[in-house]
Write a protein that holds these residues in place. Structure first.
Motif, PDB file in Angstrom:
ATOM      1  N   LEU A  94      94.216  50.503 -29.304  1.00  0.00           N
ATOM      2  CA  LEU A  94      92.990  49.859 -28.557  1.00  0.00           C
ATOM      3  C   LEU A  94      92.390  48.805 -29.681  1.00  0.00           C
ATOM      4  CD1 LEU A  94      91.112  52.766 -27.031  1.00  0.00           C
ATOM      5  CD2 LEU A  94      92.553  50.807 -25.937  1.00  0.00           C
ATOM      6  N   ALA A  95      92.311  49.244 -30.911  1.00  0.00           N
ATOM      7  CA  ALA A  95      91.982  48.110 -31.953  1.00  0.00           C
ATOM      8  C   ALA A  95      92.670  46.838 -31.985  1.00  0.00           C
ATOM      9  CB  ALA A  95      91.781  48.991 -33.212  1.00  0.00           C
ATOM     10  N   ALA A  96      94.307  47.182 -32.142  1.00  0.00           N
ATOM     11  CA  ALA A  96      95.033  46.200 -31.960  1.00  0.00           C
ATOM     12  C   ALA A  96      94.964  45.320 -30.852  1.00  0.00           C
ATOM     13  CB  ALA A  96      96.470  46.857 -32.280  1.00  0.00           C
ATOM     14  N   LEU A  97      94.776  45.841 -29.682  1.00  0.00           N
ATOM     15  CA  LEU A  97      94.755  45.217 -28.424  1.00  0.00           C
ATOM     16  C   LEU A  97      93.386  44.109 -28.709  1.00  0.00           C
ATOM     17  CD1 LEU A  97      96.019  47.617 -25.981  1.00  0.00           C
ATOM     18  CD2 LEU A  97      97.166  45.382 -26.294  1.00  0.00           C
ATOM     19  N   ALA A  98      92.287  44.886 -28.853  1.00  0.00           N
ATOM     20  CA  ALA A  98      91.022  44.087 -29.045  1.00  0.00           C
ATOM     21  C   ALA A  98      91.027  42.950 -30.020  1.00  0.00           C
ATOM     22  CB  ALA A  98      90.148  45.124 -29.503  1.00  0.00           C
ATOM     23  N   TRP A  99      91.767  43.194 -31.137  1.00  0.00           N
ATOM     24  CA  TRP A  99      92.030  42.249 -32.182  1.00  0.00           C
ATOM     25  C   TRP A  99      92.947  40.814 -31.677  1.00  0.00           C
ATOM     26  CZ3 TRP A  99      96.622  40.531 -34.279  1.00  0.00           C
ATOM     27  CH2 TRP A  99      96.701  39.722 -35.141  1.00  0.00           C
ATOM     28  N   GLU A 224     104.769  39.490 -13.674  1.00  0.00           N
ATOM     29  CA  GLU A 224     105.322  37.888 -13.755  1.00  0.00           C
ATOM     30  C   GLU A 224     104.097  37.220 -14.330  1.00  0.00           C
ATOM     31  OE1 GLU A 224     108.287  37.358 -13.545  1.00  0.00           O
ATOM     32  OE2 GLU A 224     109.324  38.987 -12.428  1.00  0.00           O
ATOM     33  N   GLU A 225     103.098  37.198 -13.852  1.00  0.00           N
ATOM     34  CA  GLU A 225     101.803  36.230 -14.143  1.00  0.00           C
ATOM     35  C   GLU A 225     101.309  36.803 -15.427  1.00  0.00           C
ATOM     36  OE1 GLU A 225     102.874  35.803 -10.090  1.00  0.00           O
ATOM     37  OE2 GLU A 225     102.160  37.548 -11.204  1.00  0.00           O
ATOM     38  N   ARG A 226     100.850  35.772 -16.423  1.00  0.00           N
ATOM     39  CA  ARG A 226     100.361  36.108 -17.834  1.00  0.00           C
ATOM     40  C   ARG A 226     100.869  37.421 -18.272  1.00  0.00           C
ATOM     41  NH1 ARG A 226      95.592  33.848 -18.553  1.00  0.00           N
ATOM     42  NH2 ARG A 226      96.392  34.108 -20.835  1.00  0.00           N
ATOM     43  N   PRO A 227     102.151  37.327 -18.806  1.00  0.00           N
ATOM     44  CA  PRO A 227     102.902  38.700 -19.335  1.00  0.00           C
ATOM     45  C   PRO A 227     102.190  38.806 -20.795  1.00  0.00           C
ATOM     46  CG  PRO A 227     104.386  36.732 -19.272  1.00  0.00           C
ATOM     47  CD  PRO A 227     102.980  36.279 -18.581  1.00  0.00           C
ATOM     48  N   ASP A 228     101.797  37.718 -21.328  1.00  0.00           N
ATOM     49  CA  ASP A 228     101.241  37.909 -22.818  1.00  0.00           C
ATOM     50  C   ASP A 228     100.005  38.744 -22.947  1.00  0.00           C
ATOM     51  OD1 ASP A 228     100.333  35.261 -21.316  1.00  0.00           O
ATOM     52  OD2 ASP A 228      99.143  35.359 -23.063  1.00  0.00           O
ATOM     53  N   ILE A 229      99.419  38.704 -21.694  1.00  0.00           N
ATOM     54  CA  ILE A 229      98.113  39.117 -21.361  1.00  0.00           C
ATOM     55  C   ILE A 229      98.290  40.760 -21.060  1.00  0.00           C
ATOM     56  CG2 ILE A 229      95.800  39.513 -20.288  1.00  0.00           C
ATOM     57  CD1 ILE A 229      95.659  37.380 -22.311  1.00  0.00           C
ATOM     58  N   LEU A 230      98.976  40.785 -20.020  1.00  0.00           N
ATOM     59  CA  LEU A 230      99.021  42.329 -19.284  1.00  0.00           C
ATOM     60  C   LEU A 230     100.288  43.335 -20.015  1.00  0.00           C
ATOM     61  CD1 LEU A 230      98.969  41.196 -15.604  1.00  0.00           C
ATOM     62  CD2 LEU A 230      97.008  41.973 -16.915  1.00  0.00           C
ATOM     63  N   LEU A 231     101.444  42.691 -20.273  1.00  0.00           N
ATOM     64  CA  LEU A 231     102.354  43.771 -20.812  1.00  0.00           C
ATOM     65  C   LEU A 231     102.008  44.507 -22.286  1.00  0.00           C
ATOM     66  CD1 LEU A 231     105.596  41.604 -20.044  1.00  0.00           C
ATOM     67  CD2 LEU A 231     104.716  43.711 -18.771  1.00  0.00           C
ATOM     68  N   PRO A 232     101.479  44.026 -23.125  1.00  0.00           N
ATOM     69  CA  PRO A 232     101.013  44.713 -24.240  1.00  0.00           C
ATOM     70  C   PRO A 232     100.205  45.963 -24.069  1.00  0.00           C
ATOM     71  CG  PRO A 232     101.020  42.372 -24.647  1.00  0.00           C
ATOM     72  CD  PRO A 232     100.915  42.508 -23.500  1.00  0.00           C
ATOM     73  N   PHE A 233      99.204  45.446 -23.123  1.00  0.00           N
ATOM     74  CA  PHE A 233      98.591  46.772 -22.634  1.00  0.00           C
ATOM     75  C   PHE A 233      99.064  47.682 -21.807  1.00  0.00           C
ATOM     76  CE2 PHE A 233      95.694  48.411 -19.441  1.00  0.00           C
ATOM     77  CZ  PHE A 233      94.407  49.224 -20.196  1.00  0.00           C
ATOM     78  N   PRO A 238      99.295  53.207 -21.004  1.00  0.00           N
ATOM     79  CA  PRO A 238      99.718  54.319 -20.192  1.00  0.00           C
ATOM     80  C   PRO A 238     100.957  54.944 -20.700  1.00  0.00           C
ATOM     81  CG  PRO A 238      99.493  52.062 -19.111  1.00  0.00           C
ATOM     82  CD  PRO A 238      99.153  52.032 -20.288  1.00  0.00           C
ATOM     83  N   SER A 239     101.641  54.400 -21.515  1.00  0.00           N
ATOM     84  CA  SER A 239     102.930  55.177 -22.172  1.00  0.00           C
ATOM     85  C   SER A 239     102.272  56.292 -23.251  1.00  0.00           C
ATOM     86  CB  SER A 239     103.548  54.490 -23.231  1.00  0.00           C
ATOM     87  OG  SER A 239     104.390  54.951 -24.017  1.00  0.00           O
ATOM     88  N   LEU A 240     101.148  56.043 -23.942  1.00  0.00           N
ATOM     89  CA  LEU A 240     100.480  57.321 -24.760  1.00  0.00           C
ATOM     90  C   LEU A 240      99.955  58.295 -23.885  1.00  0.00           C
ATOM     91  CD1 LEU A 240     100.060  57.798 -27.834  1.00  0.00           C
ATOM     92  CD2 LEU A 240      97.702  56.859 -27.506  1.00  0.00           C
ATOM     93  N   ILE A 241      99.156  57.890 -22.754  1.00  0.00           N
ATOM     94  CA  ILE A 241      98.719  58.791 -21.872  1.00  0.00           C
ATOM     95  C   ILE A 241      99.729  59.763 -21.239  1.00  0.00           C
ATOM     96  CG2 ILE A 241      97.520  59.226 -19.729  1.00  0.00           C
ATOM     97  CD1 ILE A 241      95.584  58.059 -22.196  1.00  0.00           C
ATOM     98  N   GLY A 242     100.840  59.037 -20.810  1.00  0.00           N
ATOM     99  CA  GLY A 242     101.923  60.021 -20.269  1.00  0.00           C
ATOM    100  C   GLY A 242     102.460  60.716 -21.469  1.00  0.00           C
ATOM    101  N   LEU A 243     102.617  60.444 -22.663  1.00  0.00           N
ATOM    102  CA  LEU A 243     103.289  61.378 -23.630  1.00  0.00           C
ATOM    103  C   LEU A 243     102.213  62.432 -23.958  1.00  0.00           C
ATOM    104  CD1 LEU A 243     104.277  58.862 -25.941  1.00  0.00           C
ATOM    105  CD2 LEU A 243     105.600  60.449 -24.905  1.00  0.00           C
ATOM    106  N   TYR A 244     100.846  62.267 -23.821  1.00  0.00           N
ATOM    107  CA  TYR A 244      99.755  63.427 -23.990  1.00  0.00           C
ATOM    108  C   TYR A 244     100.011  64.260 -22.900  1.00  0.00           C
ATOM    109  CZ  TYR A 244      95.255  65.615 -23.844  1.00  0.00           C
ATOM    110  OH  TYR A 244      94.331  66.602 -23.706  1.00  0.00           O
TER     111      TYR A 244
END
Length: 567
Positions: A94-99, A224-233, A238-244
Motif C-alpha cells: 500500500l505504501a508503494a501504491l500511495a507513493w 483496458e482504460e488507464r492500465p497504469d492506474i488500475l493494474l498495479p493495484f 487482491p493477490s495478497l488477499i487470496g494468498l492469505y
C-alpha cells in the motif's frame, strides 16, 4: 467488560479516517499537506504493527463501538504470527501504491484515487484480522465496494467493473453460505474449516476469485482504460488477499474436498494462462496473463499439498504481489534521453522481478517452483506424475518465454514519454527514475529474504514455522528438480529469441486457440443472453401494462377456444 479499543482496530480506523479526510478536504487541502497526512497515517499504522508484534500471539479481540467507524458492526478480530506477517506485507504494498500516486506526474483528478486506495486499505486490514467467517464476509463486502470505487475513480470500463461486481459478489454469497453451514453461534471460527467441507470449499473458491485464476480471470484481464492506474493495484492487493485466504486453509489443516477435481482445474488453468501469456504481443497484457498463470500455479500447488502447505503459500506471498507491482510500476527500459545507468538500473530491477516469477535462485520463486515440481511427483500413479510434471514444465517454459520476450525484445522498449509510464517524462530529472528503481529494489527484499535468509532467522520471524525455508530450501531440493526448473527457464529464453517460435505465437491457429481459452466469447454470449432476457422482460411488462392489447386479445381468444373444445 471488553475493551473499547484494541490494536487490530487502529489500522482499519486510521485508513478509513484518512479516506474521509481526503474526501471531505478535496481540492481545498494543499498537495504538501495531503502528502504529509498520507505519510503520517502509514507511519502510525507501522507503529501499531510494531506494537502488535510484541504481544503476539493474541487471542480473539472484540469491540462493540466500532460500528460507526467501520460500517460493519461489531467485529471479532484474531491476531497471530501469520496474519501479522501478511499485514506487514500489505502495508509495504500500500505504501508503494500511495507513493506512486502521490509522486508521479499525474493529472489533478487522479488524486481522487487516494481516498479509494485508503478505503480499500481499511477493508483489506479488516479482512486480514478477521477472527471468524462472519467478520470475513462483512470485510469482503467492504473490500468489494472499495475496489469498485477504485476502479470507477480510475475510469475503468463498464465491462470490467461489471465482471468485478459479478465475481466478487459471488464471493459474498459463498461466505454467507459457508457461515450458515457452520452455524451462526460463533460466526464460524477459523478452526471450523477443518471439519466443514462447505466452508473449506467456499474459502478455496473465494481465493481463486481473488487471485483471478482461469476461468474467473476476466475482471482482471479485461482492464483496458488507464492500465497504469488500475493494474498495479489489482495485481497486488487482491493477490495478497487470496494468498492469505489460502494460508488460513493451510493453517487449519483443512483437507480440500474434491481434491482431484481442483488439481485438474488448477493444472489446466496454469497451462492455458501460460499459453495466453505467450500469445499476447503488448507488454501489459502479457504481464497480466503471466500473473494469471502464476495464480493457476498457486491453486495447483495448494490443491496438491494441502493440508501441509503453509511454507509453500508463504513463499508465494513473499514475491508474487511484489514482483508484479515492480513490473507494472517500473518500465523495462529508460528513455532515450535518460543516462545509461538508469537503463541498467531498470533492467536489473525488472529482471530480478522476472527471476522471481520464472523461479530462478536465489529468490523465493525458486522455492515455490521447485516445490510445485516435487508436488507434481507426489502421486502414487506414475502416469499422473508424468502428466502433471510435463504440464508444469511446459507452463513454466511458456511463462519464461513470455517474460524474456517483453524484457529483451526491442519492441518491448518503453520510452519515457510512453503512456504506460506517465510518471517518467522527458523533462523529469533522472533522480526520479533513480528513486523509482530504488523503490523497486526495496519491494523485492521479501522475495530475496525468502531465498537468502538463514532458516533460524525465518523461523524466529514466523513463530517457528519457517524452519525449512530460506537457505535450507536449496539443500532440500533434489538435483532433478534443479535441472527441471533451470531447464524450463533456459528453454523459455531460447523461445523468446528464436524466430520460428516467435512466429508461431502469431500464427492464426495459435491465436484462435488463445481466443478460445481466453473465454471472453463465453462471457459476451452470457451478456447477450442477459440482454435478450431483459428485452423479454420489457415486452412482458409492456404486455402487463396493456400496451400490446391485440396480443392479449389473441391470447384470450385462444384460451376461449381451448376451453370450448375441451368440453
Amino acid at each position: 467488560m471488553d475493551p473499547l479499543l484494541t490494536l487490530p482496530h487502529l489500522p482499519v480506523i486510521l485508513f478509513l479516517g484518512g479516506a474521509l479526510i481526503l474526501i471531505i478536504g478535496g481540492a481545498t487541502i494543499p498537495v504538501r499537506v495531503k502528502n504529509a497526512a498520507i505519510l503520517l497515517i502509514f507511519v502510525a499504522v507501522g507503529v501499531v504493527l510494531f506494537l502488535m508484534r510484541s504481544q503476539l500471539p493474541m487471542d480473539v479481540v472484540f469491540s462493540d463501538w466500532v460500528t460507526s467507524l467501520t460500517l460493519l458492526g461489531s467485529l471479532i478480530y484474531r491476531i497471530d504470527a501469520f496474519n501479522w506477517s501478511f499485514a506487514l506485507l500489505l502495508l509495504v504494498l500500500l505504501a508503494a501504491l500511495a507513493w506512486d500516486l502521490s509522486t508521479g506526474n499525474r493529472p489533478r483528478e487522479d488524486w481522487r484515487l487516494m481516498p479509494a486506495l485508503f478505503f480499500a486499505s481499511s477493508a483489506a486490514f479488516s479482512l486480514l484480522f478477521s477472527g471468524n467467517l462472519l467478520t470475513l464476509m462483512f470485510s469482503w463486502s467492504l473490500l468489494t465496494t472499495a475496489v469498485f470505487a477504485f476502479m470507477v475513480s480510475g475510469r475503468g470500463s463498464v465491462r470490467t467493473v461489471t465482471y468485478l461486481l459479478v465475481f466478487w459478489s459471488l464471493g459474498i454469497v459463498l461466505l454467507t453460505w459457508a457461515t450458515w453451514s457452520i452455524g451462526r453461534g460463533d460466526g464460524g471460527r477459523w478452526t471450523a474449516l477443518a471439519y466443514s467441507p462447505t466452508a473449506a470449499r467456499a474459502i478455496f473458491v473465494l481465493a481463486w476469485i481473488s487471485l483471478a485464476a482461469l476461468p474467473v480471470h476476466l475482471w482482471l484481464a479485461s482492464v483496458e482504460e488507464r492500465p497504469d492506474i488500475l493494474l498495479p493495484f489489482l495485481h497486488a492487493i487482491p493477490s495478497l488477499i487470496g494468498l492469505y485466504l489460502l494460508m488460513r486453509l493451510a493453517i487449519s489443516q483443512t483437507v480440500l474436498p474434491e481434491r482431484e477435481l481442483w488439481i485438474g482445474v488448477g493444472a489446466v488453468s496454469l497451462l492455458l494462462a501460460g499459453e495466453l501469456a505467450w500469445s499476447r504481443q503488448d507488454r501489459l497484457k502479457t504481464l497480466s496473463y503471466i500473473a494469471i498463470a502464476q495464480s493457476g500455479g498457486v491453486m495447483l500447488s495448494l490443491a496438491i499439498s494441502l493440508p501441509q502447505a503453509t511454507g509453500l503459500i508463504f513463499n508465494w506471498s513473499l514475491f508474487l504481489p511484489f514482483a508484479m507491482l515492480v513490473l507494472f510500476l517500473i518500465p523495462a527500459r529508460a528513455g532515450s534521453a535518460d543516462p545509461a545507468w538508469l537503463d541498467w538500473l531498470f533492467m536489473a530491477v525488472t529482471g530480478l522481478a522476472g527471476a522471481c516469477l520464472i523461479g530462478l535462485p536465489p529468490t523465493a520463486g525458486f522455492a515455490v517452483w521447485s516445490q510445485l515440481n516435487e508436488a507434481a511427483l507426489s502421486s502414487t500413479d506414475l502416469v499422473v506424475n508424468m502428466l502433471l510434471l510435463a504440464l508444469v514444465f511446459v507452463a513454466a517454459t511458456l511463462i519464461a518465454a513470455a517474460f524474456f520476450r517483453i524484457w529483451l525484445s526491442p519492441a518491448a522498449v518503453i520510452l519515457s514519454s510512453s503512456e504506460e509510464s506517465p510518471g517518467l517524462t522527458e523533462d523529469v530529472p533522472s533522480r526520479r527514475g533513480w528513486s523509482r528503481g530504488v523503490v523497486g529494489l526495496l519491494l523485492l527484499i521479501p522475495a530475496l529474504a525468502g531465498g537468502l535468509l538463514p532458516a533460524q532467522l525465518l523461523a524466529d520471524l514466523t513463530g517457528g514455522d519457517g524452519a525449512g525455508w530460506g537457505l535450507r530450501t536449496y539443500s532440500y531440493t533434489e538435483p532433478g528438480i534443479w535441472i527441471t526448473v533451470l531447464l524450463s527457464a533456459c528453454l523459455g529464453y531460447v523461445m523468446s529469441i528464436w524466430p520460428p517460435a516467435m512466429a508461431a505465437s502469431s500464427h492464426p491457429l495459435w491465436q484462435f486457440f488463445a481466443r478460445l481459452w481466453n473465454m471472453a466469447w463465453l462471457y459476451r454470449g452470457i451478456e447477450r443472453l442477459v440482454d435478450g432476457g431483459m428485452g423479454a422482460v420489457r415486452v412482458l411488462v409492456n404486455m402487463l401494462y396493456g400496451e400490446h392489447w391485440l396480443l392479449w386479445a389473441f391470447l384470450t381468444l385462444l384460451l376461449f377456444l381451448w376451453f370450448y373444445l375441451s368440453l
